[in-house]
Design a protein around this motif. Structure first.
Motif, PDB file in Angstrom:
ATOM      1  N   ASP A 276       5.396   1.431 -15.536  1.00  0.00           N
ATOM      2  CA  ASP A 276       4.716   0.569 -16.506  1.00  0.00           C
ATOM      3  C   ASP A 276       4.274  -0.742 -15.879  1.00  0.00           C
ATOM      4  OD1 ASP A 276       5.166   2.348 -18.746  1.00  0.00           O
ATOM      5  OD2 ASP A 276       7.263   1.716 -18.667  1.00  0.00           O
ATOM      6  N   TYR A 277       3.219  -1.294 -16.424  1.00  0.00           N
ATOM      7  CA  TYR A 277       2.725  -2.618 -16.047  1.00  0.00           C
ATOM      8  C   TYR A 277       3.821  -3.629 -16.370  1.00  0.00           C
ATOM      9  CZ  TYR A 277      -0.633  -6.514 -15.982  1.00  0.00           C
ATOM     10  OH  TYR A 277      -1.311  -7.668 -15.705  1.00  0.00           O
ATOM     11  N   SER A 278       4.105  -4.536 -15.433  1.00  0.00           N
ATOM     12  CA  SER A 278       5.198  -5.487 -15.641  1.00  0.00           C
ATOM     13  C   SER A 278       4.868  -6.848 -15.033  1.00  0.00           C
ATOM     14  CB  SER A 278       6.481  -4.950 -15.013  1.00  0.00           C
ATOM     15  OG  SER A 278       6.401  -5.025 -13.594  1.00  0.00           O
TER      16      SER A 278
ATOM     17  N   CYS B  72      -6.193  -0.959   3.199  1.00  0.00           N
ATOM     18  CA  CYS B  72      -5.223  -0.821   2.100  1.00  0.00           C
ATOM     19  C   CYS B  72      -5.935  -0.343   0.837  1.00  0.00           C
ATOM     20  CB  CYS B  72      -4.493  -2.135   1.881  1.00  0.00           C
ATOM     21  SG  CYS B  72      -3.426  -2.588   3.255  1.00  0.00           S
ATOM     22  N   THR B  73      -6.436   0.867   0.898  1.00  0.00           N
ATOM     23  CA  THR B  73      -7.241   1.406  -0.202  1.00  0.00           C
ATOM     24  C   THR B  73      -6.447   1.590  -1.491  1.00  0.00           C
ATOM     25  OG1 THR B  73      -6.836   3.653   0.606  1.00  0.00           O
ATOM     26  CG2 THR B  73      -8.852   2.557   1.361  1.00  0.00           C
ATOM     27  N   VAL B  74      -5.159   1.856  -1.371  1.00  0.00           N
ATOM     28  CA  VAL B  74      -4.329   2.015  -2.566  1.00  0.00           C
ATOM     29  C   VAL B  74      -4.156   0.662  -3.262  1.00  0.00           C
ATOM     30  CG1 VAL B  74      -2.092   2.803  -3.444  1.00  0.00           C
ATOM     31  CG2 VAL B  74      -3.173   4.002  -1.549  1.00  0.00           C
ATOM     32  N   VAL B  75      -4.000  -0.398  -2.485  1.00  0.00           N
ATOM     33  CA  VAL B  75      -3.897  -1.741  -3.075  1.00  0.00           C
ATOM     34  C   VAL B  75      -5.214  -2.115  -3.733  1.00  0.00           C
ATOM     35  CG1 VAL B  75      -3.480  -4.190  -2.647  1.00  0.00           C
ATOM     36  CG2 VAL B  75      -2.131  -2.479  -1.429  1.00  0.00           C
TER      37      VAL B  75
ATOM     38  N   ASN C 291       0.837  -1.196   0.000  1.00  0.00           N
ATOM     39  CA  ASN C 291       0.000   0.000   0.000  1.00  0.00           C
ATOM     40  C   ASN C 291       0.878   1.255   0.000  1.00  0.00           C
ATOM     41  OD1 ASN C 291      -3.007   0.610   0.254  1.00  0.00           O
ATOM     42  ND2 ASN C 291      -2.136   1.974   1.792  1.00  0.00           N
ATOM     43  N   GLY C 292       1.910   1.260   0.815  1.00  0.00           N
ATOM     44  CA  GLY C 292       2.823   2.393   0.857  1.00  0.00           C
ATOM     45  C   GLY C 292       3.610   2.567  -0.429  1.00  0.00           C
ATOM     46  N   GLU C 293       4.038   1.464  -1.015  1.00  0.00           N
ATOM     47  CA  GLU C 293       4.791   1.526  -2.271  1.00  0.00           C
ATOM     48  C   GLU C 293       3.936   2.076  -3.408  1.00  0.00           C
ATOM     49  OE1 GLU C 293       8.170   0.640  -2.957  1.00  0.00           O
ATOM     50  OE2 GLU C 293       8.179   0.844  -0.775  1.00  0.00           O
ATOM     51  N   LEU C 294       2.679   1.676  -3.446  1.00  0.00           N
ATOM     52  CA  LEU C 294       1.800   2.080  -4.547  1.00  0.00           C
ATOM     53  C   LEU C 294       1.235   3.486  -4.380  1.00  0.00           C
ATOM     54  CD1 LEU C 294      -0.047  -1.284  -5.200  1.00  0.00           C
ATOM     55  CD2 LEU C 294       1.589  -0.153  -6.726  1.00  0.00           C
TER      56      LEU C 294
ATOM     57  N   ASP D  41       1.748   3.993 -10.104  1.00  0.00           N
ATOM     58  CA  ASP D  41       0.598   3.206 -10.543  1.00  0.00           C
ATOM     59  C   ASP D  41       0.849   1.705 -10.543  1.00  0.00           C
ATOM     60  OD1 ASP D  41      -1.006   5.430 -10.933  1.00  0.00           O
ATOM     61  OD2 ASP D  41      -0.408   5.643 -13.035  1.00  0.00           O
ATOM     62  N   PHE D  42       2.109   1.317 -10.695  1.00  0.00           N
ATOM     63  CA  PHE D  42       2.438  -0.099 -10.805  1.00  0.00           C
ATOM     64  C   PHE D  42       3.553  -0.467  -9.832  1.00  0.00           C
ATOM     65  CE2 PHE D  42       0.832   1.266 -14.974  1.00  0.00           C
ATOM     66  CZ  PHE D  42      -0.309   0.486 -15.015  1.00  0.00           C
TER      67      PHE D  42
END
Length: 76
Positions: A32-34, A58-61, A19-22, A26-27
């Protein structure tokens, strides 16, 4: 089953970390999506299937999960 239950606190720690990382991107591995997003999505979806859900806090997750789950490749 006992091993899984004994590691449940680690899962919560992982989600809080993710959650903190995101919060700042965005990814998972950058702009980029990976493969990191693909692996995380499949692991999270499997966890949800066996009763290990993303914590509500964890709303960001949750937002990331919705975004990557909506990709056409995730629908296949």
């Amino acid at each position: 089953k006992d091993f899984g239950e004994s590691n449940r606190p680690r899962i919560d720690e992982f989600y809080l970390w993710l959650n903190g990382e995101l919060e700042s991107r965005d990814f998972i591995a950058g702009d980029d999506y990976s493969i990191a997003d693909i692996v995380a999505l499949t692991a999270i979806d499997f966890g949800r299937m066996i009763g290990v859900d993303i914590p509500e806090s964890c709303t960001v997750v949750w937002a990331w999960h919705a975004r990557v789950s909506a990709r056409p490749s995730a629908q296949a």
